[in-house]
Motif scaffolding. Structure first.
Motif, PDB file in Angstrom:
ATOM      1  N   LEU A   1       0.830  -1.212   0.000  1.00  0.00           N
ATOM      2  CA  LEU A   1       0.000   0.000   0.000  1.00  0.00           C
ATOM      3  C   LEU A   1       0.864   1.262   0.000  1.00  0.00           C
ATOM      4  N   ASN A   2       1.982   1.215   0.720  1.00  0.00           N
ATOM      5  CA  ASN A   2       2.933   2.329   0.733  1.00  0.00           C
ATOM      6  C   ASN A   2       3.360   2.687  -0.679  1.00  0.00           C
ATOM      7  N   PHE A   3       3.699   1.681  -1.463  1.00  0.00           N
ATOM      8  CA  PHE A   3       4.142   1.940  -2.840  1.00  0.00           C
ATOM      9  C   PHE A   3       2.998   2.423  -3.726  1.00  0.00           C
ATOM     10  N   LEU A   4       1.790   1.918  -3.491  1.00  0.00           N
ATOM     11  CA  LEU A   4       0.639   2.321  -4.303  1.00  0.00           C
ATOM     12  C   LEU A   4       0.278   3.790  -4.089  1.00  0.00           C
ATOM     13  N   ILE A   5       0.623   4.329  -2.938  1.00  0.00           N
ATOM     14  CA  ILE A   5       0.363   5.744  -2.653  1.00  0.00           C
ATOM     15  C   ILE A   5       1.611   6.590  -2.913  1.00  0.00           C
ATOM     16  N   GLY A   6       2.753   6.119  -2.447  1.00  0.00           N
ATOM     17  CA  GLY A   6       3.977   6.909  -2.519  1.00  0.00           C
ATOM     18  C   GLY A   6       4.527   7.105  -3.911  1.00  0.00           C
ATOM     19  N   VAL A   7       4.546   6.068  -4.721  1.00  0.00           N
ATOM     20  CA  VAL A   7       5.121   6.187  -6.072  1.00  0.00           C
ATOM     21  C   VAL A   7       4.328   7.182  -6.922  1.00  0.00           C
ATOM     22  N   PRO A   8       2.993   7.069  -6.994  1.00  0.00           N
ATOM     23  CA  PRO A   8       2.259   8.082  -7.764  1.00  0.00           C
ATOM     24  C   PRO A   8       2.446   9.499  -7.215  1.00  0.00           C
ATOM     25  N   ALA A   9       2.589   9.638  -5.902  1.00  0.00           N
ATOM     26  CA  ALA A   9       2.799  10.961  -5.315  1.00  0.00           C
ATOM     27  C   ALA A   9       4.132  11.546  -5.772  1.00  0.00           C
ATOM     28  N   VAL A  10       5.174  10.745  -5.765  1.00  0.00           N
ATOM     29  CA  VAL A  10       6.490  11.213  -6.212  1.00  0.00           C
ATOM     30  C   VAL A  10       6.450  11.569  -7.698  1.00  0.00           C
ATOM     31  N   ILE A  11       5.825  10.721  -8.496  1.00  0.00           N
ATOM     32  CA  ILE A  11       5.715  10.986  -9.931  1.00  0.00           C
ATOM     33  C   ILE A  11       4.961  12.295 -10.170  1.00  0.00           C
ATOM     34  N   THR A  12       3.880  12.510  -9.437  1.00  0.00           N
ATOM     35  CA  THR A  12       3.088  13.736  -9.582  1.00  0.00           C
ATOM     36  C   THR A  12       3.912  14.968  -9.220  1.00  0.00           C
ATOM     37  N   MET A  13       4.690  14.881  -8.159  1.00  0.00           N
ATOM     38  CA  MET A  13       5.557  16.005  -7.769  1.00  0.00           C
ATOM     39  C   MET A  13       6.608  16.284  -8.849  1.00  0.00           C
ATOM     40  N   ARG A  14       7.194  15.250  -9.385  1.00  0.00           N
ATOM     41  CA  ARG A  14       8.218  15.423 -10.425  1.00  0.00           C
ATOM     42  C   ARG A  14       7.621  16.044 -11.688  1.00  0.00           C
ATOM     43  N   ARG A  15       6.418  15.607 -12.042  1.00  0.00           N
ATOM     44  CA  ARG A  15       5.749  16.185 -13.214  1.00  0.00           C
ATOM     45  C   ARG A  15       5.454  17.669 -13.013  1.00  0.00           C
ATOM     46  N   ALA A  16       5.169  18.049 -11.779  1.00  0.00           N
ATOM     47  CA  ALA A  16       4.909  19.460 -11.466  1.00  0.00           C
ATOM     48  C   ALA A  16       6.209  20.255 -11.366  1.00  0.00           C
ATOM     49  N   ARG A  17       7.340  19.565 -11.442  1.00  0.00           N
ATOM     50  CA  ARG A  17       8.677  20.184 -11.384  1.00  0.00           C
ATOM     51  C   ARG A  17       8.898  20.986 -10.102  1.00  0.00           C
ATOM     52  N   THR A  18       8.480  20.384  -9.017  1.00  0.00           N
ATOM     53  CA  THR A  18       8.746  20.986  -7.714  1.00  0.00           C
ATOM     54  C   THR A  18       9.530  19.985  -6.879  1.00  0.00           C
ATOM     55  N   ARG A  19      10.208  20.470  -5.869  1.00  0.00           N
ATOM     56  CA  ARG A  19      11.120  19.644  -5.080  1.00  0.00           C
ATOM     57  C   ARG A  19      10.372  18.770  -4.086  1.00  0.00           C
ATOM     58  N   LEU A  20      10.899  17.579  -3.873  1.00  0.00           N
ATOM     59  CA  LEU A  20      10.359  16.668  -2.865  1.00  0.00           C
ATOM     60  C   LEU A  20      10.880  17.020  -1.477  1.00  0.00           C
ATOM     61  N   ASP A  21      12.074  17.533  -1.407  1.00  0.00           N
ATOM     62  CA  ASP A  21      12.740  17.829  -0.145  1.00  0.00           C
ATOM     63  C   ASP A  21      12.234  19.163   0.403  1.00  0.00           C
ATOM     64  N   PRO A  22      11.590  19.152   1.587  1.00  0.00           N
ATOM     65  CA  PRO A  22      11.043  20.402   2.135  1.00  0.00           C
ATOM     66  C   PRO A  22      12.101  21.404   2.584  1.00  0.00           C
ATOM     67  N   ARG A  23      13.367  21.017   2.520  1.00  0.00           N
ATOM     68  CA  ARG A  23      14.441  21.947   2.871  1.00  0.00           C
ATOM     69  C   ARG A  23      14.831  22.830   1.697  1.00  0.00           C
ATOM     70  N   HIS A  24      14.136  22.655   0.569  1.00  0.00           N
ATOM     71  CA  HIS A  24      14.377  23.455  -0.634  1.00  0.00           C
ATOM     72  C   HIS A  24      13.104  24.198  -1.019  1.00  0.00           C
ATOM     73  N   PRO A  25      13.212  25.242  -1.822  1.00  0.00           N
ATOM     74  CA  PRO A  25      12.031  26.006  -2.219  1.00  0.00           C
ATOM     75  C   PRO A  25      10.995  25.157  -2.971  1.00  0.00           C
ATOM     76  N   THR A  26       9.738  25.422  -2.680  1.00  0.00           N
ATOM     77  CA  THR A  26       8.630  24.812  -3.400  1.00  0.00           C
ATOM     78  C   THR A  26       8.260  25.751  -4.536  1.00  0.00           C
ATOM     79  N   THR A  27       8.045  25.192  -5.718  1.00  0.00           N
ATOM     80  CA  THR A  27       7.743  26.038  -6.870  1.00  0.00           C
ATOM     81  C   THR A  27       6.290  25.949  -7.313  1.00  0.00           C
ATOM     82  N   ALA A  28       5.540  24.968  -6.780  1.00  0.00           N
ATOM     83  CA  ALA A  28       4.146  24.811  -7.194  1.00  0.00           C
ATOM     84  C   ALA A  28       3.347  24.099  -6.116  1.00  0.00           C
ATOM     85  N   ILE A  29       2.067  24.391  -6.079  1.00  0.00           N
ATOM     86  CA  ILE A  29       1.132  23.642  -5.238  1.00  0.00           C
ATOM     87  C   ILE A  29       0.634  22.492  -6.106  1.00  0.00           C
ATOM     88  N   VAL A  30       0.856  21.273  -5.654  1.00  0.00           N
ATOM     89  CA  VAL A  30       0.461  20.090  -6.426  1.00  0.00           C
ATOM     90  C   VAL A  30      -0.891  19.621  -5.910  1.00  0.00           C
TER      91      VAL A  30
END
Length: 156
Positions: free
Chosen positions: A53-82
């Motif tokens: 279940l972790n992978f079924l939720i986490g992988v699409p979330a990471v892919i969605t963030m990457r498609r939005a071209r915003t950073r996953l790491d909260p220690r860096h600037p966010t460029t978009a609200i996903v």
């Protein structure tokens, strides 16, 4: 955005480190002071289900963030609200998947110690990461983020 405020969420620690550190502590305690809490078969099945279940939720979330071209790491600037993919249902699908992975591993190890540490992890995540991220996103994106926050739950 206020020039004095940093352009990142100023979280207390990287979220994977928070989960991994507590899980390691729980598993280490389990090794030296065993405290199983489930029948072995139940622990294995529940643990594997949570890990999948972790992978079924986490992988699409990471892919969605990457498609939005915003950073996953909260220690860096966010460029978009996903708001697409799993972000339609929870504002924190990656953190939710981390919690499921943590719980799945704790169940597989049949470690009550690790399970008992999970509420502390979730408190640190809530106060030291998520609340700080929300404040940052409100400062940076204003009404856009507030509208999203009003429509989508923090966890589920």
């Amino acid at each position: 955005m206020n020039e004095a405020a940093p352009d990142h969420a100023n979280v207390v620690a990287p979220p994977p480190l928070i989960y991994a550190g507590a899980l390691a502590a729980g598993l280490l305690l389990q090794r030296f002071v065993p405290l199983p809490f489930l029948p072995r078969r139940v622990a294995r099945v529940a643990g594997m289900c949570l890990i999948v279940l972790n992978f079924l939720i986490g992988v699409p979330a990471v892919i969605t963030m990457r498609r939005a071209r915003t950073r996953l790491d909260p220690r860096h600037p966010t460029t978009a609200i996903v708001t697409a993919g799993p972000y339609r249902y929870t504002r924190n699908p990656i953190y939710l998947s981390f919690a499921m992975l943590y719980t799945g591993v704790a169940f597989l190890a049949n470690s009550l110690w690790a399970v008992l540490l999970l509420p502390a992890v979730l408190m640190v995540m809530s106060r030291g990461v998520i609340a700080r991220e929300e404040q940052y996103l409100e400062r940076k994106f204003g009404a856009i983020y507030l509208q999203y926050k009003a429509q989508v739950r923090r966890w589920l």
